[in-house]
Design a protein around this motif. Structure first.
Motif, PDB file in Angstrom:
ATOM      1  N   PRO A  27      20.496  -9.823  26.206  1.00 60.28           N
ATOM      2  CA  PRO A  27      20.713 -10.092  24.778  1.00 60.28           C
ATOM      3  C   PRO A  27      20.790 -11.580  24.456  1.00 60.28           C
ATOM      4  CG  PRO A  27      22.119  -8.300  25.515  1.00 60.28           C
ATOM      5  CD  PRO A  27      21.498  -8.870  26.747  1.00 60.28           C
ATOM      6  N   GLN A  28      21.336 -12.383  25.375  1.00 61.56           N
ATOM      7  CA  GLN A  28      21.406 -13.824  25.156  1.00 61.56           C
ATOM      8  C   GLN A  28      20.010 -14.443  25.132  1.00 61.56           C
ATOM      9  OE1 GLN A  28      24.241 -16.154  24.708  1.00 61.56           O
ATOM     10  NE2 GLN A  28      22.366 -17.140  24.027  1.00 61.56           N
ATOM     11  N   PHE A  29      19.176 -14.082  26.086  1.00 62.79           N
ATOM     12  CA  PHE A  29      17.806 -14.593  26.109  1.00 62.79           C
ATOM     13  C   PHE A  29      17.020 -14.097  24.894  1.00 62.79           C
ATOM     14  CE2 PHE A  29      17.867 -14.993  31.010  1.00 62.79           C
ATOM     15  CZ  PHE A  29      18.467 -16.230  30.901  1.00 62.79           C
ATOM     16  N   PHE A  30      17.239 -12.850  24.538  1.00 63.30           N
ATOM     17  CA  PHE A  30      16.556 -12.274  23.373  1.00 63.30           C
ATOM     18  C   PHE A  30      16.939 -13.045  22.115  1.00 63.30           C
ATOM     19  CE2 PHE A  30      16.519  -9.267  19.807  1.00 63.30           C
ATOM     20  CZ  PHE A  30      15.219  -8.792  19.870  1.00 63.30           C
ATOM     21  N   LEU A  31      18.205 -13.403  21.980  1.00 56.73           N
ATOM     22  CA  LEU A  31      18.678 -14.134  20.807  1.00 56.73           C
ATOM     23  C   LEU A  31      18.041 -15.515  20.731  1.00 56.73           C
ATOM     24  CD1 LEU A  31      20.587 -14.524  18.393  1.00 56.73           C
ATOM     25  CD2 LEU A  31      22.360 -15.234  20.018  1.00 56.73           C
ATOM     26  N   ILE A  32      18.011 -16.235  21.853  1.00 65.49           N
ATOM     27  CA  ILE A  32      17.432 -17.578  21.864  1.00 65.49           C
ATOM     28  C   ILE A  32      15.948 -17.533  21.523  1.00 65.49           C
ATOM     29  CG2 ILE A  32      16.848 -19.535  23.347  1.00 65.49           C
ATOM     30  CD1 ILE A  32      19.486 -19.174  24.757  1.00 65.49           C
ATOM     31  N   CYS A  33      15.246 -16.572  22.097  1.00 66.41           N
ATOM     32  CA  CYS A  33      13.812 -16.447  21.808  1.00 66.41           C
ATOM     33  C   CYS A  33      13.570 -16.082  20.349  1.00 66.41           C
ATOM     34  CB  CYS A  33      13.184 -15.396  22.719  1.00 66.41           C
ATOM     35  SG  CYS A  33      13.123 -15.867  24.460  1.00 66.41           S
ATOM     36  N   LYS A  34      14.485 -15.337  19.770  1.00 66.05           N
ATOM     37  CA  LYS A  34      14.305 -14.876  18.393  1.00 66.05           C
ATOM     38  C   LYS A  34      14.557 -15.985  17.384  1.00 66.05           C
ATOM     39  CE  LYS A  34      15.447 -11.010  15.341  1.00 66.05           C
ATOM     40  NZ  LYS A  34      16.244  -9.779  15.181  1.00 66.05           N
ATOM     41  N   ILE A  35      15.625 -16.779  17.601  1.00 65.98           N
ATOM     42  CA  ILE A  35      15.948 -17.848  16.651  1.00 65.98           C
ATOM     43  C   ILE A  35      15.243 -19.155  17.009  1.00 65.98           C
ATOM     44  CG2 ILE A  35      18.180 -16.813  16.129  1.00 65.98           C
ATOM     45  CD1 ILE A  35      19.515 -18.917  17.833  1.00 65.98           C
ATOM     46  N   GLY A  36      14.750 -19.269  18.248  1.00 63.82           N
ATOM     47  CA  GLY A  36      13.985 -20.434  18.652  1.00 63.82           C
ATOM     48  C   GLY A  36      14.771 -21.706  18.808  1.00 63.82           C
ATOM     49  N   LYS A  37      16.071 -21.615  19.090  1.00 63.65           N
ATOM     50  CA  LYS A  37      16.897 -22.818  19.243  1.00 63.65           C
ATOM     51  C   LYS A  37      18.136 -22.503  20.049  1.00 63.65           C
ATOM     52  CE  LYS A  37      18.835 -21.937  14.631  1.00 63.65           C
ATOM     53  NZ  LYS A  37      20.124 -21.380  15.013  1.00 63.65           N
ATOM     54  N   ALA A  38      18.693 -23.551  20.663  1.00 67.83           N
ATOM     55  CA  ALA A  38      19.947 -23.405  21.403  1.00 67.83           C
ATOM     56  C   ALA A  38      20.566 -24.772  21.586  1.00 67.83           C
ATOM     57  CB  ALA A  38      19.710 -22.754  22.768  1.00 67.83           C
ATOM     58  N   GLU A  39      21.886 -24.814  21.558  1.00 71.98           N
ATOM     59  CA  GLU A  39      22.591 -26.071  21.801  1.00 71.98           C
ATOM     60  C   GLU A  39      22.487 -26.464  23.264  1.00 71.98           C
ATOM     61  OE1 GLU A  39      24.103 -28.039  19.720  1.00 71.98           O
ATOM     62  OE2 GLU A  39      24.119 -26.845  17.868  1.00 71.98           O
ATOM     63  N   ARG A  40      22.686 -27.763  23.536  1.00 69.22           N
ATOM     64  CA  ARG A  40      22.640 -28.250  24.915  1.00 69.22           C
ATOM     65  C   ARG A  40      23.643 -27.518  25.798  1.00 69.22           C
ATOM     66  NH1 ARG A  40      21.602 -33.053  22.099  1.00 69.22           N
ATOM     67  NH2 ARG A  40      19.724 -34.160  22.793  1.00 69.22           N
ATOM     68  N   LEU A  41      24.859 -27.304  25.280  1.00 73.14           N
ATOM     69  CA  LEU A  41      25.895 -26.645  26.083  1.00 73.14           C
ATOM     70  C   LEU A  41      25.515 -25.205  26.393  1.00 73.14           C
ATOM     71  CD1 LEU A  41      29.200 -28.024  24.497  1.00 73.14           C
ATOM     72  CD2 LEU A  41      28.302 -28.490  26.778  1.00 73.14           C
ATOM     73  N   THR A  42      24.836 -24.550  25.483  1.00 71.41           N
ATOM     74  CA  THR A  42      24.390 -23.182  25.741  1.00 71.41           C
ATOM     75  C   THR A  42      23.362 -23.158  26.862  1.00 71.41           C
ATOM     76  OG1 THR A  42      24.729 -22.654  23.394  1.00 71.41           O
ATOM     77  CG2 THR A  42      23.422 -21.102  24.688  1.00 71.41           C
ATOM     78  N   VAL A  43      22.436 -24.123  26.836  1.00 73.41           N
ATOM     79  CA  VAL A  43      21.432 -24.217  27.895  1.00 73.41           C
ATOM     80  C   VAL A  43      22.108 -24.529  29.229  1.00 73.41           C
ATOM     81  CG1 VAL A  43      19.399 -25.475  28.704  1.00 73.41           C
ATOM     82  CG2 VAL A  43      19.643 -24.927  26.277  1.00 73.41           C
TER      83      VAL A  43
END
Length: 260
Positions: free
Chosen positions: A136-152
């Protein structure tokens, strides 16, 4: 050496959890953090550590089990409160159907396990579910197309934690000639999911989509036309897709802004 690898893996897991908590606390939004993945991890810990009330190994072991369960519950609470305070509709993007992960893992644990006992089936279920809990985390990032540095950073450290556990099982097999089939299977599946996401990441960069900037940078906030002009110009150069702020009711024509 096996114990040393396990200790490093456990410490990396703790570091990943700390990074995630830091990410939630220091940022105003949790839009790129999947609460569904955290719910799955909480289910994993609760199922795996049911022997906490029946088996005592050591104070360190018991403290780690209680800590994992407590921190996972705290993480879910913080994400929920942050999303509610910011009026974020997390379910709009974080829409992965986790029942499609929980049910198959539970059925698999009933049929593929070491021993058909309650604690053993729960432990096996936790191994299978942990392998796919990050989806679900990967799905969310792919869906919104963005992530914070700390999340990465959280995702990278979590991947390293699994790599060290796989290395530990490989060393154990070389030294002792045996390994835990269930644990190794779960580790391979989980590591493969991380590698697939990394492959997706690299492929998009190589095609000129500059997904690296899109994933690591904070979302563009269209607070004013001047701010939009500067960021839209940058977006046209680096091919970063504009992600509008839904809190703004009026529409802005980017082409007109760029001509000004």
């Amino acid at each position: 050496m096996v114990n040393g690898l396990q200790l490093i893996a456990d410490m990396l897991h703790l570091v990943a959890i700390i990074i995630l908590l830091l990410r939630i606390c220091v940022k105003t939004s949790c839009a790129d953090v999947s609460i569904k993945s955290q719910i799955l991890f909480c289910i994993v810990y609760c199922a795996r550590y049911m022997d906490l009330f029946t088996v005592y190994i050591s104070t360190y072991n018991s403290a780690m089990k209680i800590g994992y369960i407590g921190v996972s519950l705290l993480t879910i609470l913080l994400i929920h409160l942050k999303s509610r305070n910011n009026n974020e509709n997390a379910s709009h993007h974080d829409s992965f159907r986790i029942e499609f992960l929980v049910v198959p893992c539970a059925l698999l644990a009933l049929f593929v396990n070491h021993e058909f006992t309650c604690l053993e089936v729960l432990w096996t279920f936790s191994i299978y579910l942990e392998a796919v809990a990050i989806l679900p985390q990967f799905f969310l990032i792919c869906k919104i197309g963005k992530a914070e540095r700390l999340t990465v950073c959280y995702l990278v450290v979590l991947w390293l934690y699994r790599v060290f556990y796989l290395t530990k099982w490989g060393v154990k097999y070389v030294n002792e000639g045996s390994f835990d089939f269930v644990s190794v299977l779960g580790g391979i599946v989980q590591t493969s999911i991380y590698i697939a996401f990394l492959f997706y990441f690299i492929i998009n960069i190589s095609r000129g989509k500059n997904l690296a900037s899109n994933l690591i940078n904070s979302p563009l906030t269209l607070s004013s036309e001047d701010n939009l002009k500067e960021k839209a110009t940058s977006a046209s150069v680096y091919c970063i897709p504009i992600i509008p702020d839904h809190s703004i009711s009026h529409n802005i024509d980017i082409k007109k802004v760029l001509k000004q």
